[in-house]
Design an enzyme around this catalytic site. Structure first.
Site, mmCIF file in Angstrom:
data_model
loop_
_atom_site.group_PDB
_atom_site.id
_atom_site.type_symbol
_atom_site.label_atom_id
_atom_site.label_comp_id
_atom_site.label_asym_id
_atom_site.label_seq_id
_atom_site.Cartn_x
_atom_site.Cartn_y
_atom_site.Cartn_z
ATOM 1 N N GLY A 60 0.832 -1.203 0.000
ATOM 2 C CA GLY A 60 0.000 0.000 0.000
ATOM 3 C C GLY A 60 0.856 1.237 0.000
ATOM 4 O O GLY A 60 1.953 1.222 -0.545
ATOM 5 N N CYS A 87 4.667 -6.306 2.616
ATOM 6 C CA CYS A 87 5.085 -4.902 2.664
ATOM 7 C C CYS A 87 4.209 -4.092 3.628
ATOM 8 O O CYS A 87 4.259 -4.283 4.828
ATOM 9 C CB CYS A 87 5.067 -4.333 1.237
ATOM 10 S SG CYS A 87 5.890 -2.742 1.113
ATOM 11 N N TYR A 88 3.388 -3.202 3.102
ATOM 12 C CA TYR A 88 2.489 -2.409 3.948
ATOM 13 C C TYR A 88 1.627 -3.329 4.819
ATOM 14 O O TYR A 88 1.394 -3.065 5.998
ATOM 15 C CB TYR A 88 1.600 -1.553 3.048
ATOM 16 C CG TYR A 88 0.649 -0.655 3.795
ATOM 17 C CD1 TYR A 88 1.053 0.610 4.210
ATOM 18 C CD2 TYR A 88 -0.660 -1.058 4.072
ATOM 19 C CE1 TYR A 88 0.179 1.453 4.889
ATOM 20 C CE2 TYR A 88 -1.538 -0.230 4.746
ATOM 21 C CZ TYR A 88 -1.114 1.022 5.153
ATOM 22 O OH TYR A 88 -1.976 1.844 5.825
ATOM 23 N N HIS A 175 8.369 -8.232 -1.749
ATOM 24 C CA HIS A 175 7.183 -8.557 -2.564
ATOM 25 C C HIS A 175 7.344 -9.908 -3.262
ATOM 26 O O HIS A 175 7.919 -9.972 -4.346
ATOM 27 C CB HIS A 175 6.970 -7.471 -3.620
ATOM 28 C CG HIS A 175 6.505 -6.176 -3.050
ATOM 29 N ND1 HIS A 175 5.174 -5.871 -2.875
ATOM 30 C CD2 HIS A 175 7.190 -5.110 -2.581
ATOM 31 C CE1 HIS A 175 5.057 -4.674 -2.336
ATOM 32 N NE2 HIS A 175 6.269 -4.187 -2.146
ATOM 33 N N GLU A 177 5.169 -11.450 -4.888
ATOM 34 C CA GLU A 177 4.358 -11.506 -6.115
ATOM 35 C C GLU A 177 5.096 -10.974 -7.340
ATOM 36 O O GLU A 177 4.685 -11.193 -8.474
ATOM 37 C CB GLU A 177 3.046 -10.731 -5.923
ATOM 38 C CG GLU A 177 3.145 -9.209 -5.937
ATOM 39 C CD GLU A 177 3.547 -8.589 -4.593
ATOM 40 O OE1 GLU A 177 4.194 -9.288 -3.782
ATOM 41 O OE2 GLU A 177 3.241 -7.411 -4.370
ATOM 42 N N SER A 229 -18.245 -10.539 -31.850
ATOM 43 C CA SER A 229 -17.485 -9.578 -32.646
ATOM 44 C C SER A 229 -16.313 -10.244 -33.345
ATOM 45 O O SER A 229 -15.676 -9.655 -34.206
ATOM 46 C CB SER A 229 -16.942 -8.484 -31.731
ATOM 47 O OG SER A 229 -15.969 -9.044 -30.869
ATOM 48 N N GLY A 230 -16.003 -11.483 -32.947
ATOM 49 C CA GLY A 230 -14.796 -12.132 -33.456
ATOM 50 C C GLY A 230 -13.641 -11.950 -32.489
ATOM 51 O O GLY A 230 -12.598 -12.561 -32.629
ATOM 52 N N GLY A 231 -13.807 -11.090 -31.484
ATOM 53 C CA GLY A 231 -12.773 -10.890 -30.468
ATOM 54 C C GLY A 231 -12.738 -12.042 -29.475
ATOM 55 O O GLY A 231 -13.635 -12.892 -29.467
ATOM 56 N N VAL A 232 -11.704 -12.064 -28.638
ATOM 57 C CA VAL A 232 -11.513 -13.178 -27.712
ATOM 58 C C VAL A 232 -12.675 -13.288 -26.724
ATOM 59 O O VAL A 232 -13.245 -14.371 -26.533
ATOM 60 C CB VAL A 232 -10.225 -12.985 -26.873
ATOM 61 C CG1 VAL A 232 -9.937 -14.229 -26.045
ATOM 62 C CG2 VAL A 232 -9.050 -12.646 -27.749
ATOM 63 N N ASP A 233 -13.032 -12.170 -26.090
ATOM 64 C CA ASP A 233 -13.994 -12.243 -24.994
ATOM 65 C C ASP A 233 -15.369 -12.734 -25.456
ATOM 66 O O ASP A 233 -15.921 -13.665 -24.875
ATOM 67 C CB ASP A 233 -14.136 -10.874 -24.308
ATOM 68 C CG ASP A 233 -12.789 -10.329 -23.859
ATOM 69 O OD1 ASP A 233 -11.829 -11.121 -23.818
ATOM 70 O OD2 ASP A 233 -12.699 -9.127 -23.571
ATOM 71 N N SER A 234 -15.899 -12.115 -26.509
ATOM 72 C CA SER A 234 -17.238 -12.536 -26.923
ATOM 73 C C SER A 234 -17.192 -13.946 -27.498
ATOM 74 O O SER A 234 -18.151 -14.717 -27.350
ATOM 75 C CB SER A 234 -17.851 -11.545 -27.910
ATOM 76 O OG SER A 234 -17.143 -11.516 -29.118
ATOM 77 N N LYS A 372 -7.691 -11.913 -18.314
ATOM 78 C CA LYS A 372 -7.593 -12.133 -19.766
ATOM 79 C C LYS A 372 -6.854 -13.426 -20.123
ATOM 80 O O LYS A 372 -7.286 -14.174 -20.995
ATOM 81 C CB LYS A 372 -6.871 -10.938 -20.404
ATOM 82 C CG LYS A 372 -6.929 -10.908 -21.908
ATOM 83 C CD LYS A 372 -8.215 -10.290 -22.376
ATOM 84 C CE LYS A 372 -8.309 -10.157 -23.871
ATOM 85 N NZ LYS A 372 -9.490 -9.360 -24.255
#
Ligand code: XMP
Length: 516
Positions: A60, A87-88, A175, A177, A229-234, A372
C-alpha cells in the site's frame, strides 16, 4: 456481495491501494487457487459469512503513518484464518499486534539480497539461505510482535519476514508476487498449499465446469442472446454458453465490414460450422459505408459505428421470441475497476448497454471472475482456433480507425490486403508472439512514384508494430531490415494502388498505438 465462485476454495486479497493487488490475485491463481480482491475495510462479519480459506494483505502507501493510510479491522487477525501480509500489509500486522514500525528516512527500493535467519521457518522452508528479493518501502518493522519469529533480513531491513505459525500469521517486507523475487512464487505456493492447506484445484477444466453449472442454474430453460465480434472475450462467452445451454443460445454477429481479411468468414466457420451455434450473420458493410460516407473526424466515425452496432444488434435481438438474457464478455479487471471509486465512471460507461425504449434483457456475464490470460486458456480448452484465442487487440470500429480520412470500399480492400501481408510476414518471423501488436495503416495522402516505365500517384501504407505489456506504454518493435524489406516488396507488388511503404518508429508516449 457473494463470492464469484462459491464452491471453490478462495483466497481474498485485501487491497490497500497498491498496484500490486491484481498481480497478487493472479499469482494466487497461477498457483491454482481461486482468488478475489476485496476492499481493505472488509468487516469481520462479512469475512465470517463469505468464509475465505486464507487472506493476503497487499502492499500500500509508503507509510502506515501517512495521512489517511488505510487500516483494517484488527479483529481479523484473531479469526484463525491464515493470513500473509506483504510490505504495507506486514507493517499493519506488526503495528496492530503490538510490534513497532519506526519512522525512517531511509527506504529500500529494488533488488536486495534476502538472508534467511531462522533455522526453521514454516513459510520460507525450501528458500536457500541467500536469494534475491524485490523491495519497495520506506518504513519497516523494527520489533516483531510478541509470539512472532523473525525469519529473514536484508542488509537494510532487519525484519524482512516474520511469522507466528500458532496464530497462522505470516508476513514479508519484500514482494513475493513480483517476478524479481527469486523464490516469490514458491513462497506464495507454500503459504497456500502447505500452510493454509488449500489444494491446487483451480484449473481450466474446473473453471469451465463451474461456469457451465452456474450458467445452467442462472438461465434455466430461458433463451440467451450474445453479440459476437470475433474478439476473444465474446468468442469465449459464446463457446462457453453453447457448452452450457446448447440450442438455447443465439449469437448475433454484426459484421460492419471493417474487419480484417477473412475474419468474418472465420467467425462464421468457427461458430456456425464447427460449434453448430445458432448464428445470425448480419452483413452490414453497405449500411455502414453509406452512414460513413464523407466522414473524416475519427471521433464521429467511432460514434456512428458504435451507435449503429447496437441498432443492428437490437433489430435482430427483438425479432427473436422469448429471449430473456443478454450475454456479455465482462472480465474481472472491469469488475475490480468499477468497484473502485476513481475508475467507476469510465467502466460503468463501458458496461452501459443502450437498450432501446421498451427493450430489456437481463445481463449474464460468465467471464466476470476471470483475467484475460485465463479467458484465453478457457478458449483454447474449448477448442477455439488459435487465430481467435491469440487475437491481438483490435478496435471495436475495426479498420475504420486505421483508414485516415473518409472510408470507402476500395480503401477497405486495399488496407485488408496490405494488413494481411503484414500479419502473415511478422507472424512467420515472430512465432512465439513476442510482438504485442502489428498492423497496416492507410493514411489520407498520395505521393509520386515510378513502377516499370510508368509514373504512379498512389497511397503509402504505414506499418505499425509495437512491443508492450499492457498497451499503456509501448515501444516500436525493432523488426529486422530484411523483414521490413520483404513486407515492403510484397505490399507494393501485390496491392494495387500502393506505391510506398513506411515504418512507424514512434513509441507511446508520445504517439499512440493506433493512428486514427
Ligand atoms: P492507443 O491507440 O490508445 O491504443 O495507444 C491502446 C490499445 O487499445 C486498443 N484499442 C481498442 N481496443 N476497442 C478496443 O477493444 C477500441 O475501440 C480500441 N481502440 C484502441 C489499441 O489497438 C491498442 O492495443
Amino acid at each position: 456481495m457473494t463470492n464469484l465462485h462459491e464452491s471453490q476454495p478462495t483466497v481474498f486479497v485485501l487491497d490497500f491501494g497498491a498496484q500490486y493487488a491484481q498481480l497478487i490475485a493472479r499469482r494466487v491463481r497461477e498457483a491454482k487457487v481461486y482468488s478475489e480482491i476485496v476492499p481493505h475495510d472488509i468487516s469481520v462479519e462479512e469475512l465470517s459469512r463469505r468464509k475465505p480459506d486464507a487472506l493476503i494483505l497487499s502492499g500500500g502507501p509508503a507509510s502506515v503513518y501517512a495521512e489517511g493510510a488505510p487500516r483494517m479491522d484488527p479483529a481479523i487477525f484473531g479469526m484463525g484464518i491464515p493470513i500473509l501480509g506483504f510490505c504495507y500489509g506486514m507493517q499493519l500486522m506488526a503495528l496492530e499486534l503490538g510490534g513497532d514500525v519506526p519512522k525512517t528516512d531511509i527506504g529500500e527500493y529494488g533488488f536486495a539480497e534476502l538472508t534467511v535467519v531462522a533455522s526453521k521457518s514454516r513459510l520460507l522452508e525450501g528458500v536457500p539461505e541467500t536469494s534475491q528479493c524485490w523491495m519497495s518501502h520506506r518504513d519497516s518493522v523494527g520489533t516483531a510482535p510478541e509470539g512472532f519469529t523473525v525469519t529473514a533480513r536484508t542488509a537494510i531491513t532487519a525484519v524482512a519476514s516474520m511469522e507466528d505459525p500458532e496464530r497462522k500469521l505470516f508476513a514479508t517486507q519484500f514482494h513475493p508476487e513480483v517476478a524479481h523475487t527469486e523464490f516469490g512464487q514458491e513462497i506464495i505456493k507454500r503459504f497456500l498449499h502447505d500452510v493454509a492447506g488449500i489444494p491446487p484445484v483451480w484449473t481450466m477444466v474446473n473453471i469451465i465446469d463451474e461456469v457451465t453449472e452456474r450458467v445452467r442454474e442462472q438461465v434455466g430453460s430461458d433463451r440467451v442472446i450474445c453479440g459476437l465480434s470475433g474478439g476473444v472475450d465474446s468468442s469465449v462467452v459464446a463457446a462457453l454458453l453453447h457448452r452450457a445451454i446448447g440450442d438455447q443460445l443465439t449469437c448475433v454477429f454484426v459484421d460492419h465490414g471493417m474487419l480484417r481479411l477473412d475474419e468474418a468468414t472465420q467467425v462464421v466457420r468457427t461458430f456456425r460450422d464447427q460449434f453448430r451455434i445458432d448464428l445470425i450473420h448480419v452483413s452490414a458493410e453497405d449500411r455502414y459505408l453509406s452512414l460513413l460516407a464523407g466522414v473524416t473526424d475519427p471521433e464521429l466515425k467511432r460514434r456512428i459505428i458504435g451507435e449503429e452496432f447496437w441498432k443492428v444488434f437490437f433489430e435482430e435481438a427483438t425479432r427473436l421470441e422469448g429471449v430473456k438474457w443478454l450475454a456479455q464478455g465482462t472480465l474481472y479487471p472491469d469488475v475490480i475497476e468499477s468497484g473502485s471509486k476513481t475508475a467507476a465512471k469510465i467502466k460503468s460507461h463501458h458496461n452501459l448497454i443502450p437498450f432501446p425504449e421498451g427493450v430489456h434483457f437481463d445481463l449474464i456475464e460468465p467471464l466476470k471472475a476471470l483475467f484475460k490470460d485465463e479467458v484465453r486458456a478457457v478458449g483454447a480448452e474449448l477448442g477455439l482456433p488459435d487465430e481467435i484465442v491469440h487475437r491481438q487487440p483490435f478496435p471495436g470500429p475495426g479498420l475504420a480507425v486505421r483508414i485516415i480520412g473518409d472510408i470507402t470500399h476500395e480503401k477497405l480492400e486495399i488496407l485488408r490486403k496490405a494488413d494481411a501481408i503484414v500479419r502473415e510476414e511478422i507472424l512467420e518471423w515472430d512465432r512465439d508472439r513476442t510482438v504485442w501488436q502489428y498492423f497496416a495503416v492507410l493514411p489520407d495522402i498520395r505521393s509520386v512514384g515510378v513502377m516499370g516505365d510508368e509514373r504512379t500517384y498512389g497511397h503509402p501504407i504505414i506499418i505499425r508494430a509495437v512491443s508492450s505489456a499492457d498497451a499503456m506504454t509501448a515501444d516500436w518493435a525493432r523488426l529486422p531490415h530484411d523483414l521490413l524489406a520483404k513486407m515492403s516488396n510484397r505490399i507494393i507488388n501485390e496491392v494495387e494502388g500502393i506505391n510506398r511503404v513506411a515504418y512507424d518508429v514512434t513509441s507511446k508516449p508520445p504517439g499512440t498505438i493506433e493512428w486514427e
